[in-house]
Design an enzyme around this catalytic site. Structure first.
Site, PDB file in Angstrom:
ATOM      1  N   ARG A  55      -5.134   7.181   3.106  1.00  0.00           N
ATOM      2  CA  ARG A  55      -3.776   6.932   2.583  1.00  0.00           C
ATOM      3  C   ARG A  55      -3.255   8.081   1.731  1.00  0.00           C
ATOM      4  NH1 ARG A  55      -3.864   0.837   1.030  1.00  0.00           N
ATOM      5  NH2 ARG A  55      -3.614   1.556  -1.097  1.00  0.00           N
ATOM      6  N   ARG A 100     -26.224  11.400  17.968  1.00  0.00           N
ATOM      7  CA  ARG A 100     -26.048  10.057  17.404  1.00  0.00           C
ATOM      8  C   ARG A 100     -24.786   9.372  17.918  1.00  0.00           C
ATOM      9  NH1 ARG A 100     -27.644  11.773  11.219  1.00  0.00           N
ATOM     10  NH2 ARG A 100     -29.798  11.107  11.360  1.00  0.00           N
ATOM     11  N   ARG A 151      -5.236  -2.756   8.977  1.00  0.00           N
ATOM     12  CA  ARG A 151      -5.135  -4.197   8.728  1.00  0.00           C
ATOM     13  C   ARG A 151      -5.334  -4.966  10.030  1.00  0.00           C
ATOM     14  NH1 ARG A 151      -3.167  -6.531   4.013  1.00  0.00           N
ATOM     15  NH2 ARG A 151      -2.121  -4.651   3.383  1.00  0.00           N
ATOM     16  N   ASP A 196      -0.038   1.760   8.611  1.00  0.00           N
ATOM     17  CA  ASP A 196      -0.497   0.920   9.726  1.00  0.00           C
ATOM     18  C   ASP A 196       0.394   0.998  10.977  1.00  0.00           C
ATOM     19  OD1 ASP A 196      -2.315   0.123   7.833  1.00  0.00           O
ATOM     20  OD2 ASP A 196      -1.399  -1.833   7.465  1.00  0.00           O
ATOM     21  N   VAL A 243      16.759   8.563  -0.696  1.00  0.00           N
ATOM     22  CA  VAL A 243      17.606   7.421  -1.092  1.00  0.00           C
ATOM     23  C   VAL A 243      18.368   7.772  -2.364  1.00  0.00           C
ATOM     24  CG1 VAL A 243      17.567   5.040  -1.971  1.00  0.00           C
ATOM     25  CG2 VAL A 243      16.126   5.655  -0.024  1.00  0.00           C
ATOM     26  N   GLY A 299       0.826  -1.211   0.000  1.00  0.00           N
ATOM     27  CA  GLY A 299       0.000   0.000   0.000  1.00  0.00           C
ATOM     28  C   GLY A 299       0.856   1.255   0.000  1.00  0.00           C
ATOM     29  N   ASN A 302     -24.844  13.003  24.924  1.00  0.00           N
ATOM     30  CA  ASN A 302     -25.917  12.684  23.985  1.00  0.00           C
ATOM     31  C   ASN A 302     -25.397  12.098  22.678  1.00  0.00           C
ATOM     32  OD1 ASN A 302     -27.916  13.492  25.725  1.00  0.00           O
ATOM     33  ND2 ASN A 302     -27.661  15.634  25.133  1.00  0.00           N
ATOM     34  N   HIS A 313      -9.912   4.672   1.656  1.00  0.00           N
ATOM     35  CA  HIS A 313      -8.600   5.013   1.108  1.00  0.00           C
ATOM     36  C   HIS A 313      -8.240   6.490   1.210  1.00  0.00           C
ATOM     37  CE1 HIS A 313      -8.910   0.931  -0.371  1.00  0.00           C
ATOM     38  NE2 HIS A 313      -7.610   0.970  -0.529  1.00  0.00           N
ATOM     39  N   LEU A 314      -9.194   7.326   1.587  1.00  0.00           N
ATOM     40  CA  LEU A 314      -8.791   8.738   1.752  1.00  0.00           C
ATOM     41  C   LEU A 314      -7.736   8.864   2.847  1.00  0.00           C
ATOM     42  CD1 LEU A 314     -10.042  10.453   4.382  1.00  0.00           C
ATOM     43  CD2 LEU A 314     -12.139  10.233   3.097  1.00  0.00           C
TER      44      LEU A 314
HETATM   45  O1  F6P Z   1      -1.309  -1.760   4.667  1.00  0.00           O
HETATM   46  C1  F6P Z   1      -1.876  -0.545   4.335  1.00  0.00           C
HETATM   47  C2  F6P Z   1      -3.359  -0.692   4.115  1.00  0.00           C
HETATM   48  O2  F6P Z   1      -3.900   0.599   3.829  1.00  0.00           O
HETATM   49  C3  F6P Z   1      -4.130  -1.359   5.265  1.00  0.00           C
HETATM   50  O3  F6P Z   1      -4.403  -0.479   6.319  1.00  0.00           O
HETATM   51  C4  F6P Z   1      -5.346  -1.869   4.544  1.00  0.00           C
HETATM   52  O4  F6P Z   1      -5.883  -2.980   5.221  1.00  0.00           O
HETATM   53  C5  F6P Z   1      -4.800  -2.277   3.209  1.00  0.00           C
HETATM   54  O5  F6P Z   1      -3.613  -1.531   3.006  1.00  0.00           O
HETATM   55  C6  F6P Z   1      -5.733  -2.028   2.049  1.00  0.00           C
HETATM   56  O6  F6P Z   1      -5.131  -2.482   0.889  1.00  0.00           O
HETATM   57  P1  F6P Z   1      -5.650  -2.185  -0.580  1.00  0.00           P
HETATM   58  O7  F6P Z   1      -5.410  -0.739  -0.877  1.00  0.00           O
HETATM   59  O8  F6P Z   1      -4.846  -3.075  -1.451  1.00  0.00           O
HETATM   60  O9  F6P Z   1      -7.122  -2.491  -0.573  1.00  0.00           O
END
Ligand code: F6P
Length: 324
Positions: free
Chosen positions: A257, A166, A175, A131, A26, A14, A218, A254-255
């Site tokens: 990431r 709520r 993960r 993670d 690097v 990921g 609440n 995914h936002l």
């Molecule tokens: O390992 C990073 C991660 O974002 C996890 O938190 C998540 O479970 C996984 O990758 C999701 O993977 P993918 O983007 O392949 O669905």
């Protein structure tokens, strides 16, 4: 040991914010050391399929602030096979790559270890995953940025949660690890976190309800790790067991990431990149660069990927005290 003149760099698994800062580091540190740098695109997949290009210092200009990875990334099934790793090694030979620097999470470093063992290739791992689940390092590249993104989202969710009285179950990534859920819960002032590390003996949901949080407030926000059905699972349980509550779910997905890396991640990535080149210069191999108490350390890859990184119980205690 063979003198290193050429290194290959790749990102795998990921993507994580700060990977670009690390690629830059690097590349420039290797060029400073007098080495050639080959960038490998799409992780192990690109090494198998010969997606390789030489990098200069200019190749990494203006990327330190960008999220994602300019090298692209992939999860490679073929690299899990000995045949796939054989093909990858032949690409290394074609370009005269003497050592590999691999930025990624658990699976990526497991791949690094496999090729290192089979072909006697020096490999340095750099922990890059939102993670934060690699043993031996306090932080991984991308974790701090993802944590800040989550907190920003939860602050917004709180506005509507409070307005409507709520309970919100907010699902976050991680993960098998609860670092994102636990720490974003503390930082966002949430009422609880449901994490895999704390699920062995107690029912975390029943615990949260029975502590009477709803008596004094609440609205509530519960951060939930994505594992085992995640937020949806707990929301359904509450709807069934406590129908009086108005329950909503928000899956951040995914936002978490994406986006610009924080200053912390940029600095960490830059330090890791330079440290990976220093490690190779010192003759180290098959280690992961790590940070402990703000000091760079080296951890054998085998340990980093095999041992589960424990969550600090003090964090669980802090959240529980502060959410009364
Ligand atoms: O390992 C990073 C991660 O974002 C996890 O938190 C998540 O479970 C996984 O990758 C999701 O993977 P993918 O983007 O392949 O669905």
């Amino acid at each position: 040991m063979k003198e290193i003149k050429t290194v290959g760099i790749l990102t795998s698994g990921g993507d994580a914010p700060g990977m670009n800062a690390c690629i830059r580091s690097v590349t420039r540190a290797s060029i400073c050391a007098g080495w050639k740098v080959f960038a490998i695109y799409r992780g192990w997949e690109g090494l198998i399929h010969d997606e390789v290009r030489e990098f200069t210092t200019e190749s990494v200009s203006s990327i330190i602030q960008r999220g994602g990875t300019i090298l692209k990334t992939a999860r490679s099934e073929e690299f899990r096979t000995p045949e796939g790793r054989g093909k990858a090694y032949r690409t290394m030979q074609k370009y005269g790559i003497d050592a590999l620097i691999v930025i990624g999470g658990n699976g990526s470093l497991a791949g690094a270890q496999a090729i290192a063992q089979e072909y006697d290739v020096p490999v340095i791992g750099i922990p890059g995953t939102i993670d934060n689940d690699l043993f031996g390092t306090d932080s991984t590249i991308g974790y701090d940025t993802a944590l800040n993104t989550i907190v920003e989202c939860v602050d917004k969710i709180r506005d509507t949660a409070t307005s409507h009285d709520r309970i919100f179950f907010v699902e976050v990534m991680g993960r098998d690890a609860g670092f994102l859920a636990q720490n974003s819960a503390i930082a966002a002032g949430a009422e609880a976190a449901i994490i895999p590390e704390d699920s062995t003996d107690i029912d975390q949901l029943a615990n949260f309800i029975s502590r009477g949080i709803r008596k004094s407030k609440n609205s509530s926000i519960v951060l939930v790790s994505e594992k085992d059905g995640g937020a949806m699972h707990y929301a359904e349980r509450v709807r069934k067991e406590y129908p009086q509550y108005d329950v909503k779910v928000s899956i951040l997905g995914h936002l978490q990431r994406g986006g610009k890396p924080t200053a912390f991640d940029r600095i960490l990535a830059s330090r890791f990149g330079v440290a990976s080149v220093e490690a190779l210069k010192e003759g180290q191999r098959n280690i992961m660069v790590a940070i402990r108490n703000d000091q760079i350390e080296y951890v054998p890859i085998a340990r980093a990927i095999k041992i589960d990184k424990p969550i600090d119980r003090e964090l669980i205690n802090v959240l529980s005290i502060l959410s009364i």
